[in-house]
Design a protein around this motif. Structure first.
Motif, short mmCIF file in Angstrom:
data_model
loop_
_atom_site.label_atom_id
_atom_site.label_comp_id
_atom_site.label_asym_id
_atom_site.label_seq_id
_atom_site.Cartn_x
_atom_site.Cartn_y
_atom_site.Cartn_z
N VAL A 156 28.36 -18.72 2.06
CA VAL A 156 28.74 -20.03 2.58
C VAL A 156 27.84 -21.13 2.02
CG1 VAL A 156 28.95 -21.43 4.66
CG2 VAL A 156 29.77 -19.08 4.66
N ALA A 157 26.55 -20.87 1.91
CA ALA A 157 25.63 -21.90 1.40
C ALA A 157 25.99 -22.34 -0.01
CB ALA A 157 24.20 -21.39 1.45
N THR A 158 26.54 -21.43 -0.82
CA THR A 158 26.92 -21.80 -2.19
C THR A 158 28.08 -22.80 -2.22
OG1 THR A 158 28.36 -19.85 -2.37
CG2 THR A 158 26.11 -19.65 -3.22
N ARG A 159 28.77 -22.97 -1.11
CA ARG A 159 29.82 -24.00 -1.04
C ARG A 159 29.23 -25.40 -0.90
NH1 ARG A 159 35.00 -21.89 0.21
NH2 ARG A 159 34.96 -19.62 0.49
N PHE A 160 27.97 -25.46 -0.48
CA PHE A 160 27.36 -26.73 -0.17
C PHE A 160 26.20 -27.11 -1.08
CE2 PHE A 160 28.56 -25.20 4.29
CZ PHE A 160 29.84 -25.73 4.19
N SER A 161 25.76 -26.19 -1.93
CA SER A 161 24.62 -26.47 -2.80
C SER A 161 24.68 -25.55 -4.01
CB SER A 161 23.31 -26.27 -2.03
OG SER A 161 22.22 -26.81 -2.75
N SER A 162 23.77 -25.77 -4.96
CA SER A 162 23.72 -24.94 -6.16
C SER A 162 22.75 -23.78 -5.94
CB SER A 162 23.29 -25.77 -7.36
OG SER A 162 22.09 -26.46 -7.09
N ASN A 163 22.98 -22.67 -6.64
CA ASN A 163 22.26 -21.44 -6.29
C ASN A 163 20.77 -21.50 -6.59
OD1 ASN A 163 22.37 -21.19 -9.06
ND2 ASN A 163 23.11 -19.08 -9.04
N GLU A 164 20.31 -22.44 -7.41
CA GLU A 164 18.86 -22.56 -7.62
C GLU A 164 18.16 -23.18 -6.40
OE1 GLU A 164 20.61 -26.20 -9.80
OE2 GLU A 164 21.11 -24.08 -9.50
N LEU A 165 18.95 -23.72 -5.47
CA LEU A 165 18.39 -24.31 -4.25
C LEU A 165 18.65 -23.44 -3.02
CD1 LEU A 165 19.43 -28.05 -4.79
CD2 LEU A 165 17.16 -27.03 -5.12
N ILE A 166 19.19 -22.25 -3.22
CA ILE A 166 19.52 -21.35 -2.11
C ILE A 166 18.75 -20.05 -2.30
CG2 ILE A 166 21.36 -20.23 -0.82
CD1 ILE A 166 23.32 -22.14 -2.28
N HIS A 167 17.90 -19.73 -1.33
CA HIS A 167 17.04 -18.55 -1.50
C HIS A 167 16.85 -17.83 -0.17
CE1 HIS A 167 16.06 -19.34 -5.65
NE2 HIS A 167 15.93 -20.63 -5.33
N SER A 168 16.27 -16.64 -0.28
CA SER A 168 16.00 -15.85 0.91
C SER A 168 14.67 -15.13 0.79
CB SER A 168 17.11 -14.82 1.13
OG SER A 168 16.84 -14.02 2.25
N PHE A 169 13.88 -15.23 1.86
CA PHE A 169 12.68 -14.42 2.02
C PHE A 169 12.98 -13.28 2.96
CE2 PHE A 169 10.47 -18.39 0.81
CZ PHE A 169 9.57 -17.88 -0.12
N LYS A 170 12.63 -12.07 2.56
CA LYS A 170 12.75 -10.91 3.44
C LYS A 170 11.37 -10.27 3.61
CE LYS A 170 17.03 -11.32 4.30
NZ LYS A 170 17.45 -11.67 5.67
N ILE A 171 11.02 -10.03 4.86
CA ILE A 171 9.74 -9.42 5.21
C ILE A 171 10.01 -8.02 5.75
CG2 ILE A 171 7.68 -9.59 6.64
CD1 ILE A 171 8.13 -12.63 6.70
N ILE A 172 9.32 -7.03 5.22
CA ILE A 172 9.58 -5.65 5.60
C ILE A 172 9.17 -5.40 7.05
CG2 ILE A 172 9.12 -3.21 5.10
CD1 ILE A 172 10.71 -4.70 2.94
N SER A 173 10.14 -4.95 7.84
CA SER A 173 9.89 -4.67 9.25
C SER A 173 9.98 -3.19 9.57
CB SER A 173 10.91 -5.41 10.12
OG SER A 173 12.23 -4.97 9.82
N ASP A 174 10.66 -2.43 8.72
CA ASP A 174 10.81 -1.01 8.99
C ASP A 174 11.05 -0.25 7.69
OD1 ASP A 174 14.22 -0.56 9.27
OD2 ASP A 174 13.40 -2.57 9.44
N ASN A 175 10.65 1.00 7.70
CA ASN A 175 10.86 1.90 6.56
C ASN A 175 11.08 3.31 7.10
OD1 ASN A 175 8.24 2.93 7.13
ND2 ASN A 175 7.31 1.38 5.80
N LYS A 176 11.13 4.28 6.22
CA LYS A 176 11.46 5.64 6.66
C LYS A 176 10.36 6.25 7.55
CE LYS A 176 9.78 7.88 2.42
NZ LYS A 176 10.19 8.71 1.26
#
Length: 212
Positions: free
Chosen positions: A142-162
């Protein structure tokens, strides 16, 4: 404007404190926080890609339908063997339901590790060598409908593993707080880009009341 989208308050709490964001109490559909001086909004979507996508649309219309703002998804994710608390920028997004893929564009260098992330409709504990979450594909599409992909990002922080599959809300807040400098350095870079492109304006989200 830089719009943060998180799924839960525990993911948002450290950002709200660090950036001194104030809640827009007249908004009932989502919890929305704002600091006009820092050009930041933060919307808490709820869990799942549909709610995340809805929060992007809601935020876009609340802040005057301004194209080419920056959008940042911040949230926790699982991985087979990455260390709890480790932070990544997402370089590829995969939707597990339809196998669609998206590739964010990075136009400046930062020493942040990058990983791919697959979004699931339900919690997934079949860990593999990529990140797992429940929001990112909905947010990004949805964000790509409103902006260009160089301005859309995601941070993911590890909360769980095996080895560790459960984390408390307070632990989630701590993990974000632990990585706040990395997130803020990225925010500064994005803000510079918006300034250089004359895309920084002060918004009045209260204008939404004029449309009712």
């Amino acid at each position: 404007m830089i719009h943060f989208i998180t799924a839960t308050y525990s993911e948002a709490k450290a950002l709200i404190s660090f950036y001194k964001l104030k809640k827009l109490i007249f908004i009932k559909e989502f919890q929305v926080f704002y600091n006009s001086n820092l050009h930041i909004s933060l919307t808490i979507s709820g869990i799942g890609k549909v709610l995340s996508a809805s929060a992007v649309v809601f935020t876009f219309y609340l802040f005057e339908k301004k194209k080419n703002d920056s959008w940042i998804n911040l949230g926790i994710a699982g991985h087979e063997n990455k260390e709890i608390g480790e932070i990544f920028l997402v370089k590829k997004i995969i939707d597990s339901g339809n196998n669609k893929s998206w590739f964010p564009s990075f136009i400046f260098n930062m020493e942040i590790k990058k990983e791919s992330c697959k979004t699931f409709d339900k919690p997934n504990y079949n860990y593999s060598s990529i990140l797992y979450d429940m929001e990112l594909s909905g947010f990004y599409e949805v964000a790509t409908r409103f902006s260009s992909n160089e301005l859309i990002h995601s941070f993911k922080i590890i909360s769980d593993n095996k080895h560790q599959k459960k984390i408390e809300k307070d632990d989630t807040c701590f993990l974000v707080e632990k990585n706040i400098k990395v997130i803020n350095d990225f925010y500064i870079k994005i803000l510079d880009i918006l300034h250089n492109n004359n895309e920084i304006n002060k918004y009045n989200p209260y204008n939404i009341l004029n449309d009712k």
